[in-house]
Design an enzyme around this catalytic site. Structure first.
Site, short mmCIF file in Angstrom:
data_model
loop_
_atom_site.label_atom_id
_atom_site.label_comp_id
_atom_site.label_asym_id
_atom_site.label_seq_id
_atom_site.Cartn_x
_atom_site.Cartn_y
_atom_site.Cartn_z
N SER A 174 0.85 -1.19 0.00
CA SER A 174 0.00 0.00 0.00
C SER A 174 0.88 1.24 0.00
CB SER A 174 -0.92 0.02 1.23
OG SER A 174 -0.16 0.14 2.42
N GLY A 192 2.23 2.93 -2.22
CA GLY A 192 3.38 2.95 -3.12
C GLY A 192 4.57 2.14 -2.68
N GLU A 207 -9.67 3.49 -8.49
CA GLU A 207 -8.73 4.36 -9.20
C GLU A 207 -8.77 4.11 -10.71
OE1 GLU A 207 -4.78 4.95 -7.36
OE2 GLU A 207 -5.46 3.48 -5.88
N GLU A 236 -6.85 0.36 -9.94
CA GLU A 236 -6.84 -0.38 -8.68
C GLU A 236 -8.12 -0.11 -7.91
OE1 GLU A 236 -2.11 -0.84 -7.64
OE2 GLU A 236 -3.29 0.53 -6.42
N ASP A 241 -6.69 7.01 0.72
CA ASP A 241 -5.86 8.11 1.21
C ASP A 241 -6.12 9.42 0.46
OD1 ASP A 241 -4.67 7.21 -1.13
OD2 ASP A 241 -2.71 6.80 -0.24
N THR A 242 -6.35 9.34 -0.86
CA THR A 242 -6.64 10.57 -1.60
C THR A 242 -7.96 11.19 -1.16
OG1 THR A 242 -7.76 9.41 -3.41
CG2 THR A 242 -5.38 9.73 -3.61
N ARG A 268 4.14 9.49 5.74
CA ARG A 268 3.08 10.50 5.82
C ARG A 268 2.70 10.70 7.29
NH1 ARG A 268 -0.61 8.63 1.79
NH2 ARG A 268 -1.67 7.38 3.35
#
Length: 388
Positions: free
Chosen positions: A149, A151, A257, A269, A276-277, A355
């Site tokens: 997850s 990236g 996505e 995906e 998260d976005t 993050r």
């Protein structure tokens, strides 16, 4: 009051717990380390290895939850079918959680069973197989672990010299015990979007306004809502989103996505949970945040509709180094900005590019979205994560 077992306790889980407590639900937060963000606000917590099926069985038997809500990929998801058979609601469903925790299952469902348009792809279980797969899909191409997850383990192969390095990076970034990667042909896209899709127990599938985002290192850096999408592309994306979520079953919010390219819309995906976005919805862009929508759908509460209230953007606040006691500089500066909010997630440790928080900016619907994005980036830049 329902009892919810939250598997994964990151920043998305934290906002979900807050939403659940606001309408009187009881949450047990689970993760592999103590003091994870969602644990800080949950009623109770457990620290276990969620890839250990016996440990999962133990805490399910101990807490007897009404709902099991996965927040991460690294879970022994095949156990979910047994829990569902016991009468526990797995969110959105055992099938959805099991399929989407592994890129192989969801990609094959989308491309082969449902016939959705995707990038050409192959799988590989070794560096040698990766070389063969790259030869088939072509260079440039993208390599991702089947289970990861944000990236982690994702890289782009730009020449044959990158293949061995990409394999090693994917293995190191993989979650779980699956040593396999997906190799995707590079799609020359104009933009990428997340379409938050809400499936209900007793109502129609609902869609949030599309969310645009920009990525680095496979992880999102900024997101904004609404994204500029043609009516034609939005219709195609919604149709794809409805087909794949219907095939997976259950109720809840999915982050779906897509790539938008000159030759159409590509399915990329899917996450069976808040995305998260979608943290941009914390800026008040909608009448309900993605976390509130997920919760209401899970509980079977009617959702009369989703309305876009503002233009908004989010920008991440990243750590630059390793620390066991992170602190933050610039909080007063960001707090002084108009139409700006922020979240510090409360993660107990840092590492490069982790993050740690997010800046949130919103404005009226007639405000150019580019202006709001720049303000969010500037706001995030005011906050520095400092170590010991």
């Amino acid at each position: 009051m329902k009892k919810i077992l939250l598997l994964g306790s990151g920043e998305l889980g934290k906002e979900f717990v807050i939403a659940a407590q606001r309408i009187g639900q009881y949450v047990i937060a689970v993760d592999s380390y103590e003091n994870a963000p969602a644990m800080q606000v949950a009623h109770a917590y457990e620290v276990i290895n969620m890839l250990d099926g016996a440990e999962l069985d133990r805490i399910v038997a101990k807490h007897q939850p009404d709902y099991i809500v996965p927040e991460i990929e690294a879970i022994r998801t095949e156990r979910f079918y047994d829990y569902e058979a016991q009468g526990i609601t797995v969110v959105p469903s055992a099938k959805a959680a099991n399929f989407t925790m592994n890129r192989k299952a969801i990609r094959d469902l989308a491309a082969k069973e449902l016939g959705l348009k995707t990038a050409a792809y192959r799988y590989a279980t070794s560096a040698t197989e990766l070389r063969d797969a790259v030869a088939e899909v072509g260079i440039p191409c993208v390599v991702k672990p089947l289970m990861s997850s944000s990236g982690k383990g994702q890289s782009t192969i730009k020449s044959p010299d990158d293949i061995d390095k990409a394999w090693q990076y994917a293995v190191e970034g993989s979650r779980g015990d699956v040593v396999e990667v997906i190799v995707e042909a590079f799609v020359k896209f104009n933009s990428e979007i997340t379409l938050l899709t809400v499936t209900q127990k007793n109502g129609p599938t609902l869609f949030c306004a599309p969310i645009g985002h920009r990525q680095e290192r496979g992880d999102y850096q900024e997101s904004w809502q609404p994204a500029l999408v043609s009516d034609k592309d939005l219709y195609v994306a919604q149709d794809m989103g409805e087909k794949v979520t219907e095939a997976l079953g259950g109720a809840g919010l999915f982050g779906v996505e897509f790539f938008l390219a000159d030759d159409g819309v590509y399915f990329s995906e899917l996450s069976p949970r808040p995305h998260d976005t979608g943290m941009v919805t914390l800026a008040g862009t909608q009448n309900f945040s993605e976390f509130e929508l997920h919760l209401r759908a899970i509980l079977g509460l009617p959702i009369a509709g989703i309305t876009l209230e503002k233009v908004g953007a989010s920008a991440v606040i990243l750590a630059s180094g390793n620390s066991e006691k992170p602190a933050y500089d610039g909080i007063e500066a960001i707090a002084s900005l108009p139409k700006t909010d922020f979240r510090i997630f409360g993660k107990p440790t840092t590492r490069p590019y982790r993050r740690m928080g997010v800046a949130l900016v919103s404005d009226t619907l007639d405000t150019p979205v580019e202006e709001v994005i720049e303000k969010a980036k500037a706001a995030a830049a005011l906050v520095t994560v400092i170590g010991d």
